[in-house]
Enzyme design. Structure first.
Site, PDB file in Angstrom:
ATOM      1  N   LYS A  64       0.797  -1.237   0.000  1.00 37.21           N
ATOM      2  CA  LYS A  64       0.000   0.000   0.000  1.00 37.21           C
ATOM      3  C   LYS A  64       0.828   1.286   0.000  1.00 37.21           C
ATOM      4  O   LYS A  64       0.343   2.351   0.411  1.00 37.21           O
ATOM      5  CB  LYS A  64      -0.995   0.044   1.173  1.00 37.21           C
ATOM      6  N   HIS A 125       6.778  -7.249  -2.484  1.00 35.70           N
ATOM      7  CA  HIS A 125       6.634  -6.566  -1.195  1.00 35.70           C
ATOM      8  C   HIS A 125       7.664  -7.107  -0.202  1.00 35.70           C
ATOM      9  O   HIS A 125       7.580  -6.822   0.991  1.00 35.70           O
ATOM     10  CB  HIS A 125       5.242  -6.815  -0.606  1.00 35.70           C
ATOM     11  N   SER A 155      -4.226   2.937   4.706  1.00 35.22           N
ATOM     12  CA  SER A 155      -4.473   2.301   3.409  1.00 35.22           C
ATOM     13  C   SER A 155      -4.474   0.774   3.551  1.00 35.22           C
ATOM     14  O   SER A 155      -5.324   0.080   2.985  1.00 35.22           O
ATOM     15  CB  SER A 155      -3.401   2.754   2.415  1.00 35.22           C
TER      16      SER A 155
HETATM   17  S1  PPS Z   1      -0.670  -2.940  -3.283  1.00 34.05           S
HETATM   18  O1  PPS Z   1      -1.890  -3.762  -3.046  1.00 34.05           O
HETATM   19  O2  PPS Z   1       0.285  -3.100  -2.175  1.00 34.05           O
HETATM   20  O3  PPS Z   1      -0.073  -3.201  -4.574  1.00 34.05           O
HETATM   21  O4  PPS Z   1      -1.204  -1.439  -3.203  1.00 34.05           O
HETATM   22  P1  PPS Z   1      -0.371  -0.168  -3.656  1.00 34.05           P
HETATM   23  O5  PPS Z   1      -0.564   0.041  -5.102  1.00 34.05           O
HETATM   24  O6  PPS Z   1       0.990  -0.199  -3.117  1.00 34.05           O
HETATM   25  O7  PPS Z   1      -1.099   0.986  -2.860  1.00 34.05           O
HETATM   26  C1  PPS Z   1      -2.426   1.394  -3.082  1.00 34.05           C
HETATM   27  C2  PPS Z   1      -2.529   2.815  -2.581  1.00 34.05           C
HETATM   28  O8  PPS Z   1      -1.933   3.681  -3.565  1.00 34.05           O
HETATM   29  C3  PPS Z   1      -2.935   4.589  -4.032  1.00 34.05           C
HETATM   30  N1  PPS Z   1      -2.721   4.908  -5.447  1.00 34.05           N
HETATM   31  C4  PPS Z   1      -2.419   6.137  -5.886  1.00 34.05           C
HETATM   32  N2  PPS Z   1      -2.235   7.290  -5.225  1.00 34.05           N
HETATM   33  C5  PPS Z   1      -1.969   8.400  -5.963  1.00 34.05           C
HETATM   34  N3  PPS Z   1      -1.906   8.388  -7.318  1.00 34.05           N
HETATM   35  C6  PPS Z   1      -2.082   7.258  -8.013  1.00 34.05           C
HETATM   36  N4  PPS Z   1      -2.012   7.277  -9.342  1.00 34.05           N
HETATM   37  C7  PPS Z   1      -2.351   6.053  -7.293  1.00 34.05           C
HETATM   38  N5  PPS Z   1      -2.592   4.779  -7.646  1.00 34.05           N
HETATM   39  C8  PPS Z   1      -2.805   4.094  -6.513  1.00 34.05           C
HETATM   40  C9  PPS Z   1      -4.233   3.835  -3.771  1.00 34.05           C
HETATM   41  O9  PPS Z   1      -5.336   4.692  -3.833  1.00 34.05           O
HETATM   42  C10 PPS Z   1      -3.957   3.271  -2.391  1.00 34.05           C
HETATM   43  O10 PPS Z   1      -3.901   4.280  -1.391  1.00 34.05           O
HETATM   44  P2  PPS Z   1      -5.155   4.741  -0.513  1.00 34.05           P
HETATM   45  O11 PPS Z   1      -4.601   5.687   0.509  1.00 34.05           O
HETATM   46  O12 PPS Z   1      -5.723   3.513   0.134  1.00 34.05           O
HETATM   47  O13 PPS Z   1      -6.112   5.411  -1.436  1.00 34.05           O
END
Ligand code: PPS
Length: 312
Positions: A64, A125, A155
């Site tokens: 996340k 991860h 998150s």
């Molecule tokens: S995972 O399951 O570990 O692969 O998830 P991961 O992609 O690491 O994290 C998901 C969070 O990243 C946010 N997210 C973004 N934030 C800003 N811009 C973009 N383009 C973007 N894409 C994914 C996503 O909304 C999750 O964060 P939260 O705070 O829950 O919204």
């Protein structure tokens, strides 16, 4: 002998047709002290012995922290800004998840990667100490994304509610404690971000911050572009920024995990693309949780020059 390529359709068909009960909230088992989902622990040997290739690009994160965002950015860069090419498959097929293992017939991350043509974008991860040695033997380029602990915890809490293969997160209050002790999948946030911070100067690792990416996406995408040895016009960079912003990715079925069945990721409970903001933690931490968190944070971060911003 190389198995035939696993197409995105094959993969979707497998996921959509798994027998009932195959997926459940898998318990965690320790692998070298790190809690990982049971099937990963059981098939650990395959992960440990994974053979990286010199042109693999490794995208490493604590869960996340901005993995999917970075995967979309790197794929856009590797496609030289020809963004139609990003539409070829969903994120988890374009950039397979190294250590993920489920019960058969679902192929493991290692199986998928072994069937993926180079150059491969590999997601992990894993904390630094568990990354297969072959990535370092081949000097693979690695991009690490770190996110401040408080937003990362919020998150992850929402994700653990909707991800039906990870342990139930319990209440938010219980989760805050478990996050601090590291009794969650992939272990301690502290060990993760510090372990990779210490590794960055010994290997070809670009250490990025989610907060910096939110603050100035173009500046940060340019950093990644240079790290990958590319050089685009401002116009191409702008196109990549537009394609990878939160709203665009939330609406993009090839980036928002909507192709994964609800039985696995229940997006009715919480969308994968939830908020995508910095400082959302302020909406969830009570004063006492914040105080307790800050105290533990100070202890655990003592002695490192790694600094985070919880607001921008
Ligand atoms: S995972 O399951 O570990 O692969 O998830 P991961 O992609 O690491 O994290 C998901 C969070 O990243 C946010 N997210 C973004 N934030 C800003 N811009 C973009 N383009 C973007 N894409 C994914 C996503 O909304 C999750 O964060 P939260 O705070 O829950 O919204």
């Amino acid at each position: 002998m190389q198995k035939p390529d696993l197409t995105p359709k094959d993969y979707a068909d497998i996921l959509n047709n798994v027998p009932e009960g195959l997926f459940y909230r898998f318990p965690l088992c320790l692998v070298n002290g790190v809690p990982l989902m049971k099937h990963i622990a059981e098939q650990w040997e395959g992960v440990e012995k994974f053979q990286a290739r010199p042109d693999d690009i490794l995208i490493a994160t604590y869960p996340k922290a901005g993995t999917t965002w970075m995967q979309e950015i790197v794929d856009s860069i590797m496609n030289n800004g020809e963004l139609e090419k990003n539409k070829r498959a969903p994120t988890h097929v374009r950039s397979p998840f190294l250590e993920i293992c489920s019960p058969p017939p679902v192929p493991s991350g290692v199986d998928i990667l072994n069937n993926t043509p180079s150059p491969r974008l590999v997601k992990t991860h894993l904390p630094f100490k568990l990354v297969p040695e072959s990535f370092w033997e081949h000097k693979c380029k690695t991009i690490y994304v770190a996110r401040n602990a408080k937003d990362n915890a919020v998150s992850y809490y929402f994700f653990d509610r909707m991800n039906k293969t990870q342990p139930d997160p319990g209440t938010w209050d219980q989760y805050v404690e478990r996050f601090l002790t590291g009794e969650i999948a992939w272990g301690s946030w502290f060990d993760h971000v510090i372990g990779w911070w210490n590794a960055k100067d010994k290997h070809d690792v670009l250490y990025m911050f989610y907060e910096d990416m939110k603050e100035d996406p173009k500046r940060e995408i340019r950093k990644v572009m240079k790290f990958l040895g590319k050089n685009f016009s401002e116009e191409v960079l702008d196109k990549i920024c537009q394609h990878t912003n939160f709203k665009a990715m939330k609406e993009n079925p090839m980036a928002n995990y909507s192709t994964v069945p609800n039985m696995l990721l229940d997006q009715n409970l919480s969308p994968f693309m939830r908020k995508g903001e910095v400082a959302d933690w302020m909406n969830y931490f009570t004063e006492s949780q914040n105080k307790m968190f800050n105290m533990e944070y100070e202890k655990r971060m003592k002695g490192t020059d790694l600094k985070f911003r919880t607001n921008i």
